[in-house]
Design a protein around this motif. Structure first.
Motif, short mmCIF file in Angstrom:
data_model
loop_
_atom_site.label_atom_id
_atom_site.label_comp_id
_atom_site.label_asym_id
_atom_site.label_seq_id
_atom_site.Cartn_x
_atom_site.Cartn_y
_atom_site.Cartn_z
N CYS A 74 20.70 3.99 0.61
CA CYS A 74 21.91 4.54 0.99
C CYS A 74 23.02 3.74 0.51
O CYS A 74 23.29 2.60 0.74
N VAL A 75 23.86 4.23 -0.47
CA VAL A 75 24.90 3.58 -1.28
C VAL A 75 26.29 4.21 -0.74
O VAL A 75 26.37 5.45 -0.92
N ILE A 76 27.25 3.64 -0.01
CA ILE A 76 28.23 4.08 0.25
C ILE A 76 29.49 3.59 -0.77
O ILE A 76 29.62 2.44 -0.89
N LEU A 77 30.47 4.43 -1.07
CA LEU A 77 31.50 4.20 -1.73
C LEU A 77 32.65 4.58 -0.62
O LEU A 77 33.23 5.67 -0.50
N PHE A 78 33.35 3.26 -0.60
CA PHE A 78 34.24 3.25 0.72
C PHE A 78 35.69 3.10 0.18
O PHE A 78 35.83 2.12 -0.40
N ILE A 100 19.45 11.91 -7.93
CA ILE A 100 20.65 11.39 -6.85
C ILE A 100 21.51 12.09 -6.18
O ILE A 100 22.27 13.16 -6.77
N GLN A 101 21.22 12.16 -4.91
CA GLN A 101 22.02 13.19 -4.13
C GLN A 101 23.46 12.47 -3.71
O GLN A 101 23.64 11.19 -3.53
N VAL A 102 24.48 13.29 -4.02
CA VAL A 102 26.05 12.94 -3.40
C VAL A 102 26.60 13.67 -2.27
O VAL A 102 26.74 14.81 -2.53
N PHE A 103 26.93 13.11 -1.47
CA PHE A 103 27.70 13.55 -0.23
C PHE A 103 28.99 12.97 -0.21
O PHE A 103 29.18 11.95 -0.84
N ASP A 104 29.87 13.71 0.77
CA ASP A 104 31.20 13.42 0.79
C ASP A 104 31.50 13.51 2.30
O ASP A 104 30.94 14.56 3.34
N ASP A 105 32.17 12.37 2.90
CA ASP A 105 32.67 12.29 4.25
C ASP A 105 34.00 11.92 4.38
O ASP A 105 34.35 10.84 3.75
N TYR A 106 34.61 12.50 5.31
CA TYR A 106 35.94 12.16 5.82
C TYR A 106 36.21 10.59 6.67
O TYR A 106 37.31 10.18 6.84
N GLY A 107 35.08 10.28 7.09
CA GLY A 107 35.15 9.06 7.98
C GLY A 107 35.85 8.01 7.39
O GLY A 107 35.74 7.48 6.37
N HIS A 108 36.67 7.32 8.44
CA HIS A 108 37.66 6.52 8.20
C HIS A 108 37.91 5.23 9.18
O HIS A 108 38.72 4.48 9.04
N GLY A 155 41.02 9.52 2.24
CA GLY A 155 41.93 9.92 1.04
C GLY A 155 41.25 10.66 -0.06
O GLY A 155 40.81 11.71 0.32
N ASN A 156 41.38 10.18 -1.27
CA ASN A 156 40.68 11.19 -2.32
C ASN A 156 39.50 10.58 -3.06
O ASN A 156 39.28 10.76 -4.26
N VAL A 157 38.83 9.77 -2.16
CA VAL A 157 37.53 9.22 -2.53
C VAL A 157 36.58 10.29 -3.06
O VAL A 157 35.80 9.74 -3.93
N ARG A 158 36.72 11.44 -2.82
CA ARG A 158 35.76 12.54 -3.19
C ARG A 158 35.88 12.46 -4.70
O ARG A 158 34.84 13.05 -5.51
N LEU A 205 24.25 8.76 -2.56
CA LEU A 205 25.63 8.16 -2.55
C LEU A 205 26.46 8.84 -1.56
O LEU A 205 26.62 10.16 -1.65
N VAL A 206 27.21 8.11 -0.82
CA VAL A 206 28.20 9.06 0.12
C VAL A 206 29.65 8.42 -0.29
O VAL A 206 29.81 7.19 -0.34
N THR A 207 30.61 9.32 -0.60
CA THR A 207 32.12 8.90 -0.79
C THR A 207 32.49 9.00 0.55
O THR A 207 32.51 10.20 1.22
#
Length: 464
Positions: A353-357, A323-331, A443-446, A437-439
């Motif tokens: 493509c799983v988004i944790l928003f 499982i690959q995990v990425f983080d992005d500032y997009g808001h 905020g502090n979603v990372r 998974l992309v957080t």
């Protein structure tokens, strides 16, 4: 650099618009003080390593050597206890934009504005100028590896590049030699009230004097509408995929992750290490601006082949159990859509493509909850966190449930509690091999992504 202090105090020094300025002043030999609610971020640690003195409360705050206050629009000066304590000393006060513009008016400067892509575009230009020997002064609203994990530096060269923040209107108070506008979208309407007013302000920013030039993305509908508000288009260079025969426009096309364009009767190709059309469009703005600063198109393209990226811009943070995990500032919905499109280009046929928003600000959620729902629907599945307030007061009836209730397919979205421990257990049960998974959020979603990797890795270790 003519600043009327030597030992300033930054309120909210860990902010993306504040810490780079603190680093520039440290480079210049200033003693820097500051406060921040967070006490353990990597941003603050880098400042402390450089002898900045940072406080989280008003206790132990020695005022004797502080001679100025620097604040941002995000600081509520009517309630912030450290600001109120410092104010008792009758110190001179400066908005962060005043410091930014004072620093860069000592240079020939490139100001990067736009609703999305400012940070990536600024980082691209900074890397181009640095690697081609121009020794620039830089202000990036994010951490970059080629500045040692910082976002700001003082350089001895004649050029500088900085992010120009439209959120509070202060971007109009500068006079850069080169101005970039990547796009114009319906954000920050809590300040501008209407999209029309936002476009009017961007028109004022784009319009040139005899000493300035602008580079603008005419493919963007917001920019093309704004151009109609500008009577004198002298000095404006557009770039567009509309393929029009206009000497003041550079035409481009994107095919198979390669950007093609022609300038000065020469054809060029741009390839980046990062997937996504938005990155390629931003790279063209960076190339055109860097050419004005004296870097050849060929040299810029060669630098961008090795573009190093920005922390929290589709940043890879780990891989476990496939499982690959990425983080992005997009808001903003447009940014979310760009991220999802980039991930879809990366994933295999068995991947999801799983988004944790995590929505950012009550005001933005109130304005854009339907657009959030629509953008998120492009992913394979969404986990939805409560709103991150960013210091705002709650608005009655405005919660992340608005996004959930307007989702196109309720089977593809699941609201989380905001409790890290409980939420991670749900993620562990849901995610499987080959998922991405992309957080996502400002905020502090990372934290959710990092803790998921830790917990999942322990699960792997315990099974050995």
């Amino acid at each position: 650099m003519n600043l009327k202090f030597t030992s300033p105090f930054f309120i909210g020094i860990g902010g993306s618009g504040m810490s780079p300025l603190a680093h520039i002043l440290l480079d210049f030999g200033y003693q820097v003080f500051g406060s921040d609610k967070s006490s353990d971020s990597s941003v603050l640690e880098k400042l402390k390593e450089r002898k900045a003195k940072i406080f989280s409360t008003i206790e132990n705050l020695n005022l004797s050597t502080i001679d100025a206050i620097i604040y941002s629009t995000a600081i509520d000066r009517s309630t912030n206890p450290i600001y109120l304590k410092l104010k008792e000393k009758n110190l001179p006060e400066f908005h962060r934009s005043e410091i930014l513009h004072n620093i860069f008016k000592t240079k020939k400067s490139i100001a990067v504005a736009g609703s999305h892509g400012k940070t990536s575009t600024t980082a691209m230009i900074a890397q181009i100028l640095l690697e081609n020997g121009l020794d620039p002064t830089v202000m990036i609203g994010g951490e970059v590896s080629f500045l040692g994990g910082r976002g700001g530096r003082w350089g001895e060269g004649e050029w500088g590049v900085y992010e120009s923040d439209e959120s509070d209107g202060t971007f109009l108070n500068s006079s850069p030699e080169v101005k970039i506008v990547t796009n114009i979208d319906n954000d920050h309407l809590d300040y501008y009230k209407t999209f029309e007013n936002l476009k009017l302000n961007f028109a004022r920013f784009i319009e040139n004097n005899e000493n300035s030039k602008s580079v603008v993305c005419l493919s963007d509908s917001g920019v093309s509408e704004t151009m109609k508000l500008i009577p004198d288009k002298a000095g404006i260079l557009g770039y567009s995929d509309k393929n029009e025969s206009d000497s003041s426009q550079v035409n481009f096309s994107i095919e198979k992750d390669i950007l093609h364009f022609q300038k000065n009767n020469t054809k060029y190709q741009v390839v980046l290490p990062f997937k996504g059309e938005h990155y390629l469009k931003n790279s063209l703005a960076a190339i055109l601006a860097s050419e004005i600063a004296g870097v050849s198109i060929e040299d810029s393209i060669n630098t961008l082949k090795k573009y190093l990226g920005v922390k929290r811009r589709l940043e890879f943070i780990g891989n476990t159990h496939g499982i690959q995990v990425f983080d992005d500032y997009g808001h903003h919905p447009t940014e979310i859509l760009s991220v999802i499109q980039s991930v879809k280009q990366m994933k295999g046929k068995d991947s999801r493509c799983v988004i944790l928003f995590q929505p950012h600000r009550f005001t933005r959620t109130k304005e854009l909850y339907k657009e959030f729902s629509l953008a998120l629907s492009e992913s394979d599945f969404v986990f939805l966190l409560p709103i991150y307030s960013a210091g705002e007061e709650e608005i009655e009836g405005v919660t992340s449930a608005l996004i959930f209730e307007n989702s196109l397919d309720l089977r593809k979205i699941y609201p989380l509690t905001g409790d890290l421990t409980l939420d991670i257990e749900i993620l562990i049960k849901f995610l499987k091999k080959d998922d991405i998974l992309v957080t996502l959020g400002a905020g502090n979603v990372r934290k959710w992504g990092e803790l998921f990797l830790q917990k999942k890795q322990k699960e792997k270790s315990s099974s050995i």
